[in-house]
Design a protein around this motif. Structure first.
Motif, PDB file in Angstrom:
ATOM      1  N   VAL A   1     -27.539  23.084 -10.827  1.00 58.40           N
ATOM      2  CA  VAL A   1     -26.129  22.739 -10.598  1.00 58.40           C
ATOM      3  C   VAL A   1     -25.425  22.436 -11.932  1.00 58.40           C
ATOM      4  N   VAL A   2     -26.133  21.758 -12.837  1.00 58.67           N
ATOM      5  CA  VAL A   2     -25.561  21.499 -14.174  1.00 58.67           C
ATOM      6  C   VAL A   2     -25.178  22.834 -14.821  1.00 58.67           C
ATOM      7  N   GLY A   3     -26.089  23.805 -14.768  1.00 59.89           N
ATOM      8  CA  GLY A   3     -25.818  25.123 -15.345  1.00 59.89           C
ATOM      9  C   GLY A   3     -24.703  25.867 -14.616  1.00 59.89           C
ATOM     10  N   LEU A   4     -24.666  25.737 -13.296  1.00 56.37           N
ATOM     11  CA  LEU A   4     -23.604  26.393 -12.520  1.00 56.37           C
ATOM     12  C   LEU A   4     -22.230  25.908 -12.972  1.00 56.37           C
ATOM     13  N   VAL A   5     -22.100  24.593 -13.140  1.00 60.23           N
ATOM     14  CA  VAL A   5     -20.804  24.030 -13.544  1.00 60.23           C
ATOM     15  C   VAL A   5     -20.455  24.493 -14.963  1.00 60.23           C
ATOM     16  N   GLN A   6     -21.463  24.568 -15.843  1.00 57.35           N
ATOM     17  CA  GLN A   6     -21.201  25.075 -17.205  1.00 57.35           C
ATOM     18  C   GLN A   6     -20.779  26.541 -17.153  1.00 57.35           C
ATOM     19  N   GLY A   7     -21.428  27.315 -16.284  1.00 56.76           N
ATOM     20  CA  GLY A   7     -21.052  28.725 -16.118  1.00 56.76           C
ATOM     21  C   GLY A   7     -19.627  28.862 -15.595  1.00 56.76           C
ATOM     22  N   LEU A   8     -19.253  27.991 -14.684  1.00 59.93           N
ATOM     23  CA  LEU A   8     -17.880  28.011 -14.165  1.00 59.93           C
ATOM     24  C   LEU A   8     -16.892  27.661 -15.273  1.00 59.93           C
ATOM     25  N   GLY A   9     -17.270  26.704 -16.124  1.00 57.41           N
ATOM     26  CA  GLY A   9     -16.423  26.336 -17.257  1.00 57.41           C
ATOM     27  C   GLY A   9     -16.151  27.556 -18.129  1.00 57.41           C
TER      28      GLY A   9
END
Ligand code: 1DX
Length: 183
Positions: free
Chosen positions: A144-152
Motif C-alpha cells: 500500500v505504501v508503494g501504491l500511494v507512491q505510484g499514485l503520487g
C-alpha cells in the motif's frame, strides 16, 4: 489473487533483472505454473511464494519487494488496459483514494472472484490525510505504501507515506498518514 498480479511480478522482475533471474526465482518458489493467465484466479499462496523466493534471490526484504511492487502496479495496470478506469477515478490524490472502492466495484463486476480491499480516508489537516486500509489478506501493508507512491507519480504529486497503525501489531486495521503536495 487474479493472475494479473503474478504476471505483474513476472514482468517487474524480468524488466529490472532479466529473464535468467526470473527463472531462478520461479524455480525457488516451487510454483508449478509456467505462465500466469491474467483473468484466472490463483491461490494467494502462489503470490506469497513468488515474493518470498524473490526476496531470497535478490537479497531484498519481502516488504521492500512489496513496496516496489505497489509502485510498479499503478503504472503497470494503467498500461495493461485499466488506464481509462484509472483516469476516470480522479485526478488529485485525495479524490483518487476516495474513489478506490468504486474502482474495485467496477472491476469486480467483470471479475467476480476479485476480493478487493476497502480504503477510506479523512483529511486531518491541509494536505495531510489518513488512509485506512481494510483487506481480506494479511501482510500487504508495504504494498500500500508503494501504491500511494505510484499514485503520487501518476498524479504529479509529491507524497510522503508513513504507516501509523499495523494490523500485524494488533491494531484493528492498517492506517497510513500521507502528506501530499500537488505540483
Ligand atoms: F492505491 O489487500 C491504486 O485478485 C491503489 O487484498 C490501490 O482479489 C490502484 F483481469 C483486472 C484483473 C483481472 C484488473 F481480473 C485486477 F485479472 C485491480 C486493476 C485494481 C487495477 C485487488 C488485485 C484484489 C487483485 C491489495 C493490493 C490486495 C489496489 C492489490 C491494489 C487498481 C489490486 O489498483 C488486498 C484480487 C485488476 C485491477 C486496480 C487488487 C485482487 C489499488 C489499485 N490491489 C484483476
Amino acid at each position: 489473487m487474479y493472475g494479473l498480479v503474478n504476471k505483474a511480478i513476472h514482468d517487474m522482475v524480468c524488466s529490472r533483472f532479466g529473464e535468467e533471474t526470473w527463472k531462478e526465482i520461479h524455480h525457488k518458489s516451487e510454483v508449478e505454473v509456467d505462465a500466469f493467465i491474467s483473468m484466472e484466479s490463483y491461490p494467494d499462496d502462489v503470490t506469497h511464494r513468488l515474493v518470498k523466493a524473490a526476496s531470497l534471490v535478490l537479497g531484498l526484504s519481502a516488504s521492500e519487494i512489496m513496496q516496489a511492487f505497489g509502485e510498479f502496479w499503478v503504472q503497470y495496470t494503467a498500461e495493461e488496459g485499466y488506464g481509462e478506469l484509472m483516469a476516470m477515478n480522479g485526478d488529485t490524490l485525495p479524490e483518487f483514494l476516495e474513489n478506490l472502492d468504486d474502482l474495485h466495484t467496477r472491476i469486480g463486476v467483470s471479475f467476480p472472484k476479485l476480493q478487493p480491499p476497502s480504503f477510506t480516508c479523512n483529511e486531518v489537516e491541509e494536505q495531510t490525510l489518513h488512509l485506512h486500509y481494510h483487506s481480506h489478506r494479511e501482510g500487504l501493508a508495504p504494498m500500500v505504501v508503494g501504491l500511494v507512491q505510484g499514485l503520487g507519480t501518476r498524479l504529479d504529486t509529491v507524497v510522503e507515506v508513513t504507516q501509523i497503525q499495523s494490523k500485524s501489531e494488533g491494531a484493528d486495521h492498517d492506517e497510513f498518514s500521507i502528506q501530499y503536495k500537488p505540483h
